[in-house]
Design an enzyme around this catalytic site. Structure first.
Site, PDB file in Angstrom:
ATOM      1  N   CYS A   1       0.852  -1.183   0.000  1.00 44.01           N
ATOM      2  CA  CYS A   1       0.000   0.000   0.000  1.00 44.01           C
ATOM      3  C   CYS A   1       0.885   1.229   0.000  1.00 44.01           C
ATOM      4  O   CYS A   1       2.100   1.140   0.190  1.00 44.01           O
ATOM      5  CB  CYS A   1      -0.916   0.022   1.226  1.00 44.01           C
ATOM      6  SG  CYS A   1      -2.068  -1.367   1.332  1.00 44.01           S
TER       7      CYS A   1
ATOM      8  N   GLY B   1      -0.877   0.625  -5.059  1.00 44.48           N
ATOM      9  CA  GLY B   1      -2.209   0.111  -4.792  1.00 44.48           C
ATOM     10  C   GLY B   1      -3.238   0.728  -5.698  1.00 44.48           C
ATOM     11  O   GLY B   1      -3.358   1.956  -5.755  1.00 44.48           O
TER      12      GLY B   1
ATOM     13  N   ASN C   1       0.612   0.490   5.964  1.00 42.48           N
ATOM     14  CA  ASN C   1       1.202  -0.360   4.926  1.00 42.48           C
ATOM     15  C   ASN C   1       1.926  -1.498   5.621  1.00 42.48           C
ATOM     16  O   ASN C   1       2.804  -1.265   6.447  1.00 42.48           O
ATOM     17  CB  ASN C   1       2.190   0.444   4.071  1.00 42.48           C
ATOM     18  CG  ASN C   1       2.887  -0.420   3.034  1.00 42.48           C
ATOM     19  OD1 ASN C   1       2.336  -1.408   2.551  1.00 42.48           O
ATOM     20  ND2 ASN C   1       4.115  -0.054   2.689  1.00 42.48           N
ATOM     21  N   GLY C   2       1.560  -2.733   5.303  1.00 41.78           N
ATOM     22  CA  GLY C   2       2.190  -3.882   5.928  1.00 41.78           C
ATOM     23  C   GLY C   2       1.175  -4.939   6.284  1.00 41.78           C
ATOM     24  O   GLY C   2       0.069  -4.977   5.739  1.00 41.78           O
TER      25      GLY C   2
ATOM     26  N   TYR D   1      10.677  -4.736  -7.406  1.00 44.38           N
ATOM     27  CA  TYR D   1       9.432  -4.541  -8.156  1.00 44.38           C
ATOM     28  C   TYR D   1       8.560  -3.398  -7.664  1.00 44.38           C
ATOM     29  O   TYR D   1       8.025  -2.630  -8.457  1.00 44.38           O
ATOM     30  CB  TYR D   1       8.620  -5.841  -8.113  1.00 44.38           C
ATOM     31  CG  TYR D   1       7.254  -5.761  -8.754  1.00 44.38           C
ATOM     32  CD1 TYR D   1       7.107  -5.832 -10.130  1.00 44.38           C
ATOM     33  CD2 TYR D   1       6.102  -5.595  -7.980  1.00 44.38           C
ATOM     34  CE1 TYR D   1       5.849  -5.752 -10.730  1.00 44.38           C
ATOM     35  CE2 TYR D   1       4.841  -5.518  -8.568  1.00 44.38           C
ATOM     36  CZ  TYR D   1       4.719  -5.605  -9.937  1.00 44.38           C
ATOM     37  OH  TYR D   1       3.487  -5.516 -10.519  1.00 44.38           O
TER      38      TYR D   1
ATOM     39  N   THR E   1       9.191  -2.091 -15.048  1.00 45.34           N
ATOM     40  CA  THR E   1      10.076  -2.198 -13.901  1.00 45.34           C
ATOM     41  C   THR E   1      11.439  -2.764 -14.251  1.00 45.34           C
ATOM     42  O   THR E   1      12.439  -2.436 -13.614  1.00 45.34           O
ATOM     43  CB  THR E   1       9.431  -3.072 -12.805  1.00 45.34           C
ATOM     44  OG1 THR E   1       8.033  -2.809 -12.756  1.00 45.34           O
ATOM     45  CG2 THR E   1      10.043  -2.785 -11.453  1.00 45.34           C
TER      46      THR E   1
ATOM     47  N   ASP F   1      12.826  -9.597 -17.182  1.00 45.76           N
ATOM     48  CA  ASP F   1      11.764  -9.108 -16.308  1.00 45.76           C
ATOM     49  C   ASP F   1      12.327  -8.947 -14.904  1.00 45.76           C
ATOM     50  O   ASP F   1      13.382  -9.489 -14.569  1.00 45.76           O
ATOM     51  CB  ASP F   1      10.581 -10.076 -16.294  1.00 45.76           C
ATOM     52  CG  ASP F   1       9.259  -9.362 -15.996  1.00 45.76           C
ATOM     53  OD1 ASP F   1       9.293  -8.176 -15.603  1.00 45.76           O
ATOM     54  OD2 ASP F   1       8.204  -9.994 -16.155  1.00 45.76           O
ATOM     55  N   ASP F   2      11.611  -8.184 -14.074  1.00 48.64           N
ATOM     56  CA  ASP F   2      12.092  -7.959 -12.709  1.00 48.64           C
ATOM     57  C   ASP F   2      11.993  -9.218 -11.866  1.00 48.64           C
ATOM     58  O   ASP F   2      12.843  -9.487 -11.019  1.00 48.64           O
ATOM     59  CB  ASP F   2      11.320  -6.808 -12.047  1.00 48.64           C
ATOM     60  CG  ASP F   2       9.819  -7.009 -12.143  1.00 48.64           C
ATOM     61  OD1 ASP F   2       9.283  -7.818 -11.374  1.00 48.64           O
ATOM     62  OD2 ASP F   2       9.177  -6.360 -12.993  1.00 48.64           O
TER      63      ASP F   2
END
Length: 504
Positions: free
Chosen positions: A2, A28, A101-102, A257, A303, A365-366
């Site tokens: 988030c 998000g 966030n978490g 990412y 990314t 790709d990442d």
């Protein structure tokens, strides 16, 4: 994953918080919300959707005040109810709104404790509401008729004793100001900065430094693991080490990412870290595949672009942009359902045939999570005429679910779970698959930042740094995380004690 924002200024903050949330939209895309404070009143607007869709002109006009917090969300488990959009609010004590966030790893036990011991009713299944109510309970116990700084810091200290897992939070406390704090290992990021106005200093806190940059704030630094930063409504700032810090272990996947390349987190420049990832991959190819026949390196936008450019440069191979991205399609990593993700890849990327025709192509790709996106992209490269399609991941194999706030699918849905690299290559349809080594990735990100002791790398290693994750926990998590278990729902919770400035 988030994004959070907090701000205390001497003029209206609604537009600055809105702008910061748009910059953090990559963190998000499920829901967004803002709570502001004005002369003892709190004003809230939140709903499912992108920032640009949640807030109309009428909503913005009603979000009055010189302090506020904001949030963009995508859910880590369960439904996508708009009731779980943040900020979340409790009216006792004082009136507190919180954005988080978490993920708390002991949320179930805390939920029971809050009900039985603290007599607190929770309206949602969100662990963020659990965290908010723990903070409110502790502040009610130590606070007086008015909110004092020492009481706020003591409440955060007590919260740290009760809550386990990952959390970077901003809380808006009526009668006090904004307080931000971070878990004792610093798993999830949060930074803060300052800008000067004619009336005095103004402060912003956010998940990534790019949000501060766009608003004209000068980065002060990261909130340290276990530290709290309090900003009074009059602009006074104070810091305190509230929770005994553990080993400094920020999330490694943030740099792979999640974060924007123009952000700085834990004194690490994300862009530079991704350049070094490309160099590390190039060294591995030179070691293990010295006689490679790669004609061109093509990134999977966006990314992986930085790592792919450096990889091509170090190998002395042509770099080309082979896919054009439709920027109006969301991140497929967080979309529910294999069918939707598979369809979305074709809508999101379109190959430039001339860059593939008759060539041996190395796609970069990442990371590779479910493998759905990689399968589709490899087939697109073949359909565009590539002779051979090789695939490189800037990260090691993702074999384990994340429990600290990233919506990794269940282990069974991870393409690398239980498979060798050759087996994964066969599933993806690649002629050769190259993964980054974990130690190389850590070296690329940490570089010369000695204060970062290690990283939270559970998705690659299966090691969970909070040491409270067992097989039963992961089995329970799988019930909520699998595509089959995801459901849609909306049971809006009542908001009492603040002004809800619009639900439509």
């Amino acid at each position: 994953m988030c994004g959070i924002v907090g701000m205390v200024a001497h003029s209206a903050v609604n537009q600055s918080i809105y702008d910061a949330l748009t910059v953090l939209q990559h963190r998000g895309q499920d829901a967004a919300g803002i709570t502001t404070w004005d002369a003892g009143e709190l004003f809230l607007r939140k709903d499912n959707g992108l920032v640009r869709d949640v807030f109309t002109k009428e909503h913005m006009l009603r979000l009055k005040g010189s302090a506020g917090i904001g949030h963009v969300r995508y859910p880590t488990a369960g439904c996508t109810s708009s009731a779980e959009a943040q900020p979340l609010y409790v009216n006792s004590p004082y009136g507190i709104a919180l954005a988080h966030n978490g993920n708390l790893t002991n949320a179930a036990a805390l939920r029971q404790q809050l009900f039985v011991e603290d007599r607190r009713h929770l309206n949602t299944s969100s662990d963020s509401e659990v965290l908010l109510n723990v903070l409110a309970t502790e502040l009610a116990d130590v606070g007086g008729l008015t909110v004092e700084e020492d009481a706020v810091f003591e409440a955060v200290r007590r919260l740290g004793e009760r809550c386990r897992g990952a959390y970077a939070c901003v809380a808006l406390i009526n009668g006090f100001g904004v307080v931000a704090f971070r878990d004792p290992m610093g798993i999830r990021p949060v930074v803060y900065g300052r800008r000067d106005s004619e009336q005095g200093p103004e402060y912003m806190l956010a998940s990534e430094s790019v949000a501060l940059d766009t608003a004209g704030f000068e980065l002060i630094g990261d909130i340290a693991p276990g530290e709290a930063v309090a900003i009074r409504f009059d602009g006074r700032l104070s810091r305190r080490q509230c929770i005994t810090p553990g080993p400094y272990r920020p999330c490694l996947f943030e740099h792979v990412y999640l974060a924007r390349p123009d952000s700085v987190m834990d004194d690490i420049y994300v862009y530079k870290a991704r350049l070094r990832m490309g160099s590390q991959l190039a060294r591995k190819i030179e070691r293990e595949w010295a006689d490679h026949d790669i004609d061109v390196v093509i990134p999977i936008p966006d990314t992986s672009r930085t790592a792919a450019m450096q990889l091509a440069s170090d190998l002395g191979v042509k770099y080309r942009e082979g896919f054009i991205k439709n920027r109006y399609i969301g991140r497929t990593f967080i979309m529910p359902g294999q069918a939707l993700r598979r369809k979305s890849v074709r809508q999101k990327l379109n190959p430039i045939d001339i860059e593939f025709a008759g060539k041996n192509v190395l796609l970069v790709d990442d990371s590779i999570v479910r493998g759905t996106t990689s399968q589709e992209i490899i087939q697109m490269a073949r359909d565009a005429g590539a002779r051979r399609v090789y695939f490189a991941s800037a990260a090691p194999p993702v074999r384990y679910p994340n429990v600290y706030g990233i919506d990794m699918p269940s282990a069974a849905e991870l393409v690398a779970n239980g498979r060798s690299v050759d087996e994964i290559a066969q599933v993806l349809g690649a002629d050769r698959l190259i993964y980054q080594d974990l130690d190389a990735l850590k070296d690329a990100v940490r570089h010369n930042q000695a204060h970062v002791e290690d990283f939270e790398d559970s998705v690659f290693s299966g090691h969970y740094v909070t040491a409270d994750i067992d097989r039963d926990y992961l089995s329970q998590l799988e019930l909520f995380r699998s595509d089959a278990a995801r459901t849609e729902g909306d049971s809006p919770a009542k908001q009492v004690g603040l002004h809800n400035v619009g639900t439509g």
